[in-house]
Every structure is written in C-alpha cells, then in structure tokens.
Enzyme design. Sequence first.
Site, PDB file in Angstrom:
ATOM      1  CG  LEU A  29      -2.253  -0.629   1.205  1.00  0.00           C
ATOM      2  CD1 LEU A  29      -2.915  -0.526   2.575  1.00  0.00           C
ATOM      3  CD2 LEU A  29      -3.165  -0.006   0.154  1.00  0.00           C
ATOM      4  CG  ASP A  30       1.062   3.918  -3.320  1.00  0.00           C
ATOM      5  OD1 ASP A  30       2.027   3.159  -3.522  1.00  0.00           O
ATOM      6  OD2 ASP A  30       0.286   4.297  -4.212  1.00  0.00           O
ATOM      7  N   PRO A  31       2.381   4.898   0.884  1.00  0.00           N
ATOM      8  CG  PRO A  31       4.549   5.726   1.176  1.00  0.00           C
ATOM      9  CD  PRO A  31       3.637   5.108   0.150  1.00  0.00           C
TER      10      PRO A  31
END
Length: 233
Positions: A47-49
């Site tokens: 998951l992206d930050p």
Amino acid sequence: MNFKEGEVLYFNKPLGWTSFKVVGHARYHMCRRMKVKKLKVGHAGTLDPLATGVMIVCTGKATKRIEEFQYHTKEYVATIQLGATTPSYDLEHEIDATYPTEHITRELVEKTLKTFVGEIQQIPPAFSACKVDGARAYDLARKGQEVELKPKLLVIDEIELLECNLPEIKIRVVCSKGTYIRALARDIGEALQSGAHLTGLIRTRVGDVKLEQCLDPAKFAEWIDQQDVEISD
C-alpha cells in the site's frame, strides 16, 4: 501463537507508514516476544504511504501463502480530485496541470465509470515499483528520466459512485491483483476530458478480510504482550 510455524495477521496500515515499516514494526515485536533475533515476515500487497487499510502480514512458514493472498480480490474506497493532475497521480507530488471541469456532471461521471467495469488495459504509474530493464520505475522517474511502461490487463469487478461533490468524487472499486488506483484516477480524468488525481485511498477488503478485522500497528506491542506466544528454545 507460533510465529515460526506460521501465522497470518491483518493490519490496518496507518497514513504515512510504508508497507515496509508495518512489516519491520511487527517483526521487531514478534522477535522481542519470542526472544529471537530473526524471523521471516512478509506482506501480501504493498500500500502506498498515503493510503490506509487492509494489509495481510505472514510469518514463518505462512510466508509461502503470500502469493495466494496476492491473488485475492481487493476493495478500495478512493477520493479523486477532478480538474488537476500530478506526476504521481496522487498527493505525493505537486499539481503540474489544471483542466476544465465545468462540463462534468454526476450523470457523466456515472456513465464514464461504467466503461471501466470488466477487463481493462492499464498503464502503471511511472512512480511505481514496476521494473524497467531491471531498475524500479520510480527510481528512473525521480531522476527525471522518461519511463515507458507497458499496459497490463486487469479486471475491475465493480465501480460505485459513493459521493459526488464536483470537482471531487468518492468511489468504491473492487478489482484484481496489480490494479493501481492512482492510474485508474488518471484514466477516469482523461475519460471525462479533464484531469484527475487521487487525494485519499482506503483498502477496505482483501478477499474475505475486512478493515474491522485488522490490528492497529501502533497498538501491536500491547496486543502481542497479551497473546499466548510460543517461545523458541
């Protein structure tokens, strides 16, 4: 719990944390509790930050199940800003271009979203972990190099318009492995003859695992100390 033999844990990834940080944090507290120096731990989908939500973490022998979990259908709730784009298609970068939105109506949005249901071809974002000649695309993009990525065949099972406060929309997406919601936002913007970027993303489900079943990584130390954990000899 026997983390060496293999456990599967569900986390709600906090905003700003990398997926790598969630795994490292979990591993640290498992090793502390087990009184060992190392333990095999991995996750089943980055998951992206700037995204939050369901992250499946496997330990020990259960890391062999990572690929199985990666192929599970995923559900997201995405907030998309119409009329502006960024190089990364999300808030990681500043707006680089603006577009008209006056022609966009709720009816047009709903009609456009329907065209994305089913099999679609999607070009991944340049700012992604996809590999180009052995190098990560985001490393090349950050150096200012042109990145050409090939389209990937994906399946979008469902798209539902949850909120329409133009020029902002909120959608629910059920999709296959490898779908970039940032790239979907880009493509929706283009299909609306405008531009778009992602301003919020929650992964609400992976397979049958829902958000409400997930642990908060920030409270993991406290949680693991209350569990019956198999201590290694």
